[in-house]
Write an enzyme that holds these catalytic residues in place. Sequence first.
Site, PDB file in Angstrom:
ATOM      1  N   ASP A   1     -47.783 -10.273 -27.791  1.00 62.18           N
ATOM      2  CA  ASP A   1     -46.583 -11.105 -27.656  1.00 62.18           C
ATOM      3  C   ASP A   1     -46.675 -11.977 -26.401  1.00 62.18           C
ATOM      4  OD1 ASP A   1     -44.183 -12.132 -28.559  1.00 62.18           O
ATOM      5  OD2 ASP A   1     -42.958 -10.562 -27.666  1.00 62.18           O
TER       6      ASP A   1
ATOM      7  N   VAL B   1     -31.979  -5.227 -19.045  1.00 65.13           N
ATOM      8  CA  VAL B   1     -32.847  -5.130 -17.870  1.00 65.13           C
ATOM      9  C   VAL B   1     -31.963  -5.227 -16.633  1.00 65.13           C
ATOM     10  CG1 VAL B   1     -34.834  -6.084 -16.646  1.00 65.13           C
ATOM     11  CG2 VAL B   1     -34.724  -6.224 -19.144  1.00 65.13           C
TER      12      VAL B   1
END
Length: 300
Positions: free
Chosen positions: A132, A28
Amino acid sequence: MLRPQPTATVAGRYLLLEQIGVGGMGSVWRARDTRARREVAVKVLGQHSGALLVRFVREQSVRIRHPHVVAPTGWAAEDDLVVLSMDLVSGGSVKELVDRHGPLPAGFAALLLEQLLLGLAAVHGAGLVHRDVKPANLLLEATGTGTPHLRLADLGVAAPIADQRYTTVPGAIGTDGYMAPEQAQGALPDPRQDLYAVGRVGLQLVTGLPPARQVEVPSHPLRPLLEPLLVTDPEQRLPTADAALRLLRRLDVPPEPGPPIHDRLGPAPRGPVDWGGWAAVAACVAVVLGCLVVGLAALV
């Protein structure tokens, strides 16, 4: 496969500035969207296995616009690099907050849970199950000592409600400890699985303990919410995020200040100097000055 590098520009649009994290799909990055002229977060797909590509395609198709959800705003590909762009959230995660400060005040935890449920209501309203929900996927805006602002992130394993294609037998998709028992056994995606995870997250907020160390819900102002979220039988669990929200608001837990949420990223690195652009500006200035000189000479 090409590896992303700082100052690289992907697809002529996303200028990568610095790596800020690593996830299940790849790295990221903080990036500059040169088209939209703003900073964004960019998720760079790792090795292109079939499973990762499926998760990428699934995540980039999600277009939920909600103040408590972080969803992809665009995607691009160039050679072997494939990226998703989304809002940059700089206050760290709820996991980091609890790891640093331990149990949170009841009123502060209640506000975080309210915002999480609002985000989940939007996800479920779009026909998806997140699958999640956990503190590491709950990002925080850098609000300092002001009101916290939570955003539900990482929709890479989200699945349509009750879609047979997303059953998980013989393995379950999610994170141990936060998965509902039926989810761990491969049940079809159901919003009640996310609500069980909210219960685990809430218990972590008020005790400071991860699921592996949680025993039972202690006497606490949020206990009337957490217990019906953590029921093992999904038929007896709170059925929807809206129902959980109504129950939470009936508890009327007064707001309390919590730990400050500071910018965890700091100022962005400076990108490369656009010498070509500056050269063009200099050339224009030279032309203008030349015209002025010629004009003045003609008047003399």
